[in-house]
Design an enzyme around this catalytic site. Structure first.
Site, PDB file in Angstrom:
ATOM      1  N   ARG A 151       0.824  -1.179   0.073  1.00  0.00           N
ATOM      2  CA  ARG A 151      -0.023  -0.066   0.209  1.00  0.00           C
ATOM      3  C   ARG A 151       1.160   1.142  -0.024  1.00  0.00           C
ATOM      4  O   ARG A 151       1.803   1.411   0.961  1.00  0.00           O
ATOM      5  CB  ARG A 151      -0.985   0.082   1.072  1.00  0.00           C
ATOM      6  CG  ARG A 151      -1.693   1.412   1.677  1.00  0.00           C
ATOM      7  CD  ARG A 151      -2.659   1.373   2.336  1.00  0.00           C
ATOM      8  NE  ARG A 151      -3.786   0.646   1.529  1.00  0.00           N
ATOM      9  CZ  ARG A 151      -5.100   0.405   2.302  1.00  0.00           C
ATOM     10  NH1 ARG A 151      -5.401   1.097   3.388  1.00  0.00           N
ATOM     11  NH2 ARG A 151      -5.997  -0.034   1.843  1.00  0.00           N
TER      12      ARG A 151
ATOM     13  N   HIS B  35      -7.199   0.928  -6.482  1.00  0.00           N
ATOM     14  CA  HIS B  35      -7.390  -0.038  -5.596  1.00  0.00           C
ATOM     15  C   HIS B  35      -7.936  -1.458  -5.971  1.00  0.00           C
ATOM     16  O   HIS B  35      -9.061  -1.591  -5.672  1.00  0.00           O
ATOM     17  CB  HIS B  35      -8.334   0.421  -4.570  1.00  0.00           C
ATOM     18  CG  HIS B  35      -8.234   0.027  -3.160  1.00  0.00           C
ATOM     19  ND1 HIS B  35      -7.564  -1.243  -2.741  1.00  0.00           N
ATOM     20  CD2 HIS B  35      -8.999   0.136  -1.643  1.00  0.00           C
ATOM     21  CE1 HIS B  35      -7.837  -1.423  -1.521  1.00  0.00           C
ATOM     22  NE2 HIS B  35      -8.506  -0.692  -0.939  1.00  0.00           N
TER      23      HIS B  35
ATOM     24  N   GLN C 160      -9.940  -4.009  -3.808  1.00  0.00           N
ATOM     25  CA  GLN C 160     -11.241  -3.251  -3.456  1.00  0.00           C
ATOM     26  C   GLN C 160     -12.637  -3.837  -4.710  1.00  0.00           C
ATOM     27  O   GLN C 160     -13.481  -4.235  -4.291  1.00  0.00           O
ATOM     28  CB  GLN C 160     -11.074  -1.973  -2.995  1.00  0.00           C
ATOM     29  CG  GLN C 160     -12.436  -1.472  -2.702  1.00  0.00           C
ATOM     30  CD  GLN C 160     -13.068  -1.847  -1.546  1.00  0.00           C
ATOM     31  OE1 GLN C 160     -12.117  -1.796  -0.162  1.00  0.00           O
ATOM     32  NE2 GLN C 160     -14.275  -2.344  -1.337  1.00  0.00           N
TER      33      GLN C 160
ATOM     34  N   ASP D  43     -17.177   6.871  -1.976  1.00  0.00           N
ATOM     35  CA  ASP D  43     -16.044   6.965  -0.938  1.00  0.00           C
ATOM     36  C   ASP D  43     -15.732   8.112  -0.233  1.00  0.00           C
ATOM     37  O   ASP D  43     -16.225   9.263  -0.718  1.00  0.00           O
ATOM     38  CB  ASP D  43     -14.913   6.424  -1.808  1.00  0.00           C
ATOM     39  CG  ASP D  43     -13.541   6.145  -1.081  1.00  0.00           C
ATOM     40  OD1 ASP D  43     -13.439   6.038   0.169  1.00  0.00           O
ATOM     41  OD2 ASP D  43     -12.423   5.960  -1.599  1.00  0.00           O
TER      42      ASP D  43
ATOM     43  N   CYS E 187     -16.256   1.482   0.214  1.00  0.00           N
ATOM     44  CA  CYS E 187     -15.049   0.505   0.506  1.00  0.00           C
ATOM     45  C   CYS E 187     -14.776   0.670   2.073  1.00  0.00           C
ATOM     46  O   CYS E 187     -14.256  -0.458   2.617  1.00  0.00           O
ATOM     47  CB  CYS E 187     -13.992   1.171  -0.290  1.00  0.00           C
ATOM     48  SG  CYS E 187     -13.614   2.705  -0.018  1.00  0.00           S
TER      49      CYS E 187
ATOM     50  N   ARG F   8     -13.585  -9.056   0.897  1.00  0.00           N
ATOM     51  CA  ARG F   8     -12.252  -8.697   0.715  1.00  0.00           C
ATOM     52  C   ARG F   8     -11.612  -9.828   1.167  1.00  0.00           C
ATOM     53  O   ARG F   8     -10.622 -10.111   0.281  1.00  0.00           O
ATOM     54  CB  ARG F   8     -11.805  -7.628   1.667  1.00  0.00           C
ATOM     55  CG  ARG F   8     -12.439  -6.126   1.341  1.00  0.00           C
ATOM     56  CD  ARG F   8     -11.751  -5.488   0.044  1.00  0.00           C
ATOM     57  NE  ARG F   8     -10.478  -5.396  -0.014  1.00  0.00           N
ATOM     58  CZ  ARG F   8      -9.774  -4.450   0.528  1.00  0.00           C
ATOM     59  NH1 ARG F   8     -10.311  -3.537   0.912  1.00  0.00           N
ATOM     60  NH2 ARG F   8      -8.417  -4.529   0.200  1.00  0.00           N
TER      61      ARG F   8
HETATM   62  N1  NVA Z   1      -9.682   6.612  -1.365  1.00  0.00           N
HETATM   63  C1  NVA Z   1      -9.549   6.288  -0.127  1.00  0.00           C
HETATM   64  C2  NVA Z   1      -9.790   4.718  -0.183  1.00  0.00           C
HETATM   65  C3  NVA Z   1      -9.426   4.291   1.525  1.00  0.00           C
HETATM   66  C4  NVA Z   1      -9.748   2.618   1.552  1.00  0.00           C
HETATM   67  C5  NVA Z   1      -8.244   6.241   0.250  1.00  0.00           C
HETATM   68  O1  NVA Z   1      -7.380   6.254  -0.761  1.00  0.00           O
HETATM   69  O2  NVA Z   1      -7.891   7.040   1.319  1.00  0.00           O
HETATM   70  N1   CP Z   2     -11.306  -0.500   2.019  1.00  0.00           N
HETATM   71  C1   CP Z   2     -10.100  -0.734   2.580  1.00  0.00           C
HETATM   72  O1   CP Z   2      -9.067  -0.665   1.625  1.00  0.00           O
HETATM   73  O2   CP Z   2     -10.111  -0.431   3.991  1.00  0.00           O
HETATM   74  P1   CP Z   2      -8.518  -0.216   4.512  1.00  0.00           P
HETATM   75  O3   CP Z   2      -8.146   1.382   4.317  1.00  0.00           O
HETATM   76  O4   CP Z   2      -9.111  -0.315   6.187  1.00  0.00           O
HETATM   77  O5   CP Z   2      -7.680  -1.321   4.221  1.00  0.00           O
END
Ligand code: NVA
Ligand code: CP
Length: 317
Positions: free
Chosen positions: A114, A141, A144, A236, A276, A304
């Site tokens: 990540r 993502h 997801q 989101d 998500c 997931r």
């Molecule tokens: N768009 C959000 C998704 C988190 C799972 C982010 O990147 O923070």
């Molecule tokens: N939806 C998702 O990726 O959640 P986290 O940021 O908690 O991993």
């Protein structure tokens, strides 16, 4: 899915030819279909897969916080018979990313990362001899979106031809939904404020996929128009991780893009709501909508686990 396909004691999972999942471009439409079928089977018959990845280890790297991605990858590899190690912190600060990749590939069989930048995931994949999986970057993502499609298919028993409207910021989650929704034949609309439209390359590519697979991609600045008759309403956060300095501006810009009960009334009468998670209740979605009977957000979170097991099987079994 043929029931016989996964009924052997030695599981023969389909493979992902690119051997990485750095973005949604790493997987073909056929592989995506196979992943969703395998995810459904893994969910139904978890014990069948319990020893499939014995003695396989994952490296999990997180530059940003995570609950779902981290814990579902940890559980997925453990429930498939393997194990994992986790490293939290910046990638490429203490030593070059290319060195990090060539340490991890000596110890573990795959890397989940990540990252802030998509280029970090790409660089890890360039230097690693084991599969690299995108666990969220600034642009994508993919993991997801696999769980999202699994959840939608469970509810509607189909995907092709369904209308999905993503309301809000055209972010990583929206991009992956556009690409994978399009290549599975869905009609995906993004309803966003002016200035927050999808990345132009991802828009062009997803439109191309939609044309090939009988779906469509639409971008509108009108949330009511976007949501009209949709089967899936998705939102989101307005401020993604890494954009915190823009949070106040974004609250202003996204006024009128909250998913509330009034907006949901414009959707199909059997529409479901997806997010998500984590959600900022009172911003992109109301408490009422996320707690309503239409909300499938916890099925989505559960999936997931199953979708990522399928992904690991396809990359490592
Ligand atoms: N768009 C959000 C998704 C988190 C799972 C982010 O990147 O923070
Ligand atoms: N939806 C998702 O990726 O959640 P986290 O940021 O908690 O991993």
């Amino acid at each position: 899915m043929s029931a016989a396909l996964f009924s052997d004691a030695a599981v023969k999972a389909p493979v992902i030819a690119s051997a990485d999942l750095t973005s949604d471009f790493s997987i073909t439409a056929e592989e995506l279909r196979a992943l969703l079928d395998l995810a459904a089977d893994v969910k139904l018959n978890p014990t069948r897969y319990a020893a499939t990845l014995k003695h396989r280890y994952l490296s999990l790297l997180f530059e940003k916080p995570s609950l779902r991605t981290r814990l579902t990858f940890e559980l997925a590899i453990k429930q498939l018979g393997g194990d994992c190690v986790v490293s939290i912190g910046p990638i490429g600060d203490r030593e070059p990313t290319k060195d990090l990749a060539r340490n991890l590939d000596r110890w573990t069989n795959a890397i989940v990362a990540r990252t802030f930048l998509q280029s970090t995931v790409d660089e890890l994949a360039q230097w690693s001899s084991v599969p690299v999986i995108n666990g969220l970057s600034d642009l994508y993502h993919p993991c997801q979106s696999f769980a999202d499609l699994q959840t939608i298919e469970e509810r509607f028993e189909t995907l092709a031809g369904l209308k999905l409207c993503f309301v809000g910021d055209s972010n990583n989650v929206a991009h992956s939904l556009m690409l994978n929704g399009a290549r599975i034949g869905m009609h995906v609309t993004v309803a966003c404020p002016k200035g927050y439209e999808p990345d132009t390359n991802i828009l062009a590519q997803s439109t191309r996929f939609a044309t090939q697979h009988g779906g469509s991609i639409t971008v509108t600045n009108n949330p009511i128009e976007g949501v009209a008759k949709s089967h899936v309403i998705y939102t989101d956060v307005w401020t993604s991780m890494g954009q915190e300095a823009e949070a106040a501006q974004r609250i202003e810009s996204f006024k009128g893009f909250q998913v509330d009960s009034d907006l949901m009334r414009h959707a199909d009468k059997n529409a479901i709501f997806l997010h998500c998670l984590p959600a900022k209740r009172g911003q992109e979605v109301t408490d009422e909508v996320i707690e309503s009977n239409q909300s499938a957000v916890f099925d989505q979170a559960e999936n997931r686990l199953h979708a990522q097991k399928a992904l690991l099987l396809m990359l490592l079994a």
